[in-house]
Design an enzyme around this catalytic site. Structure first.
Site, PDB file in Angstrom:
ATOM      1  N   PHE A  66       2.597   4.386   1.656  1.00 23.91           N
ATOM      2  CA  PHE A  66       2.147   3.353   2.475  1.00 23.91           C
ATOM      3  C   PHE A  66       3.378   2.603   3.092  1.00 23.91           C
ATOM      4  O   PHE A  66       3.709   2.315   4.073  1.00 23.91           O
ATOM      5  CB  PHE A  66       1.712   1.707   1.741  1.00 23.91           C
ATOM      6  CG  PHE A  66       1.495   0.236   2.047  1.00 23.91           C
ATOM      7  CD1 PHE A  66       0.837   0.344   3.164  1.00 23.91           C
ATOM      8  CD2 PHE A  66       2.641  -0.463   2.784  1.00 23.91           C
ATOM      9  CE1 PHE A  66      -0.122  -0.851   3.673  1.00 23.91           C
ATOM     10  CE2 PHE A  66       2.526  -1.407   3.794  1.00 23.91           C
ATOM     11  CZ  PHE A  66       1.049  -1.898   4.218  1.00 23.91           C
ATOM     12  N   THR A  96     -12.152   1.552  -5.578  1.00 23.38           N
ATOM     13  CA  THR A  96     -12.225   0.558  -4.773  1.00 23.38           C
ATOM     14  C   THR A  96     -12.028   0.784  -3.217  1.00 23.38           C
ATOM     15  O   THR A  96     -11.154   1.923  -3.314  1.00 23.38           O
ATOM     16  CB  THR A  96     -11.079  -0.666  -5.133  1.00 23.38           C
ATOM     17  OG1 THR A  96      -9.395   0.277  -5.274  1.00 23.38           O
ATOM     18  CG2 THR A  96     -11.059  -0.857  -6.670  1.00 23.38           C
ATOM     19  N   HIS A  98      -9.373   0.053  -1.797  1.00 21.99           N
ATOM     20  CA  HIS A  98      -7.424   0.543  -1.734  1.00 21.99           C
ATOM     21  C   HIS A  98      -7.423   1.545  -1.481  1.00 21.99           C
ATOM     22  O   HIS A  98      -6.463   1.481  -0.074  1.00 21.99           O
ATOM     23  CB  HIS A  98      -7.233   0.256  -3.405  1.00 21.99           C
ATOM     24  CG  HIS A  98      -5.539   0.166  -3.014  1.00 21.99           C
ATOM     25  ND1 HIS A  98      -4.815  -0.714  -2.631  1.00 21.99           N
ATOM     26  CD2 HIS A  98      -5.381   1.029  -3.022  1.00 21.99           C
ATOM     27  CE1 HIS A  98      -3.505  -0.225  -2.714  1.00 21.99           C
ATOM     28  NE2 HIS A  98      -3.175   0.447  -2.815  1.00 21.99           N
ATOM     29  N   PHE A 123       2.825  13.719   9.873  1.00 23.51           N
ATOM     30  CA  PHE A 123       1.460  12.904   8.640  1.00 23.51           C
ATOM     31  C   PHE A 123       1.543  14.277   7.766  1.00 23.51           C
ATOM     32  O   PHE A 123       0.140  14.912   8.379  1.00 23.51           O
ATOM     33  CB  PHE A 123       0.264  12.345   9.251  1.00 23.51           C
ATOM     34  CG  PHE A 123      -1.211  11.632   8.396  1.00 23.51           C
ATOM     35  CD1 PHE A 123      -0.754  10.691   8.309  1.00 23.51           C
ATOM     36  CD2 PHE A 123      -1.770  12.858   8.646  1.00 23.51           C
ATOM     37  CE1 PHE A 123      -1.321   9.464   6.839  1.00 23.51           C
ATOM     38  CE2 PHE A 123      -2.900  12.044   6.667  1.00 23.51           C
ATOM     39  CZ  PHE A 123      -2.614  10.722   7.108  1.00 23.51           C
TER      40      PHE A 123
END
Length: 163
Positions: A66, A96, A98, A123
Site C-alpha cells: 500500500f 477478507t 482487504h 507496477f
C-alpha cells in the site's frame, strides 16, 4: 491462465535498450519479505545486467505494498532526475476483501503517480491467490516479476528519452 505457459523472465522476443544513461529507483515492500526480496534481487541484477550504473540506482524499503504509491511520489518529488521508479510488492489473497482494496489502490496509485510526474512508474506487484503462486513468480518456475519490472523500466525510460 496465460502465465502457466510463460516464463516472466524470458526476453528473447524483444530488444532491451542500454540502460547506462538512466537513473532508476526501486521501492520494495517489506511485507512478504521472502517474496519481495527475490523480486528486488531480480530487478537489481537485471538493471545492472542491462547497463544501469549502480550509482544510478536508488533503493528504498516501505512497510507494505500500500505504501509503494507514496514512496514513488516521494522519490519523484525529491529526485527530479529519475527516469523511472519500480514498485515491487506482493499481496496474497486472504479471507477478507482487504486483498481487493489493496490491489486496486496500489494499481491505481502507481498509475496516477506516473501520470502526475510524466515518468514511468512500474507496477511490479504480485497479486496472487496463494504463497506458492508468489514464489513461482519471484524466481520460481514462472521466472521473476522483478526482472520483468526492470526491463519495463529501462524500455519506458528509453521511450521517454527518445519519443
Amino acid at each position: 491462465m496465460a502465465t502457466q505457459l510463460k516464463n516472466l523472465s524470458d526476453f528473447s522476443h524483444t530488444t532491451v535498450p542500454d540502460g547506462a544513461a538512466y537513473k532508476i529507483a526501486i521501492a520494495v515492500a517489506e511485507w512478504n519479505a521472502d517474496v519481495t526480496g527475490s523480486l528486488y534481487k531480480g530487478a537489481l541484477e537485471t538493471l545492472l545486467k542491462h547497463g544501469v550504473k549502480e550509482e544510478n540506482i536508488t533503493s528504498i524499503a516501505v512497510p507494505g505494498s500500500f505504501e509503494l504509491t507514496g514512496a514513488a511520489e516521494i522519490l519523484l518529488k525529491k529526485h527530479a532526475d529519475l527516469d523511472a521508479v519500480i514498485c515491487l510488492g506482493c499481496v496474497i489473497q486472504g479471507d477478507t476483501k482487504h486483498f481487493d482494496f489493496i490491489c486496486d489502490a496500489v494499481a491505481n496509485g502507481v498509475t496516477q503517480v506516473g501520470i502526475k510526474y510524466s515518468k514511468p512508474v512500474i507496477f511490479g506487484v504480485l497479486t496472487t491467490n496463494d504463497l506458492q503462486q508468489a514464489l513461482d513468480r519471484s524466481g520460481g518456475k514462472h521466472g521473476n516479476k522483478g526482472d520483468e519490472a526492470a526491463i519495463t523500466a529501462i524500455k519506458m525510460a528509453h521511450l521517454l528519452a527518445t519519443a
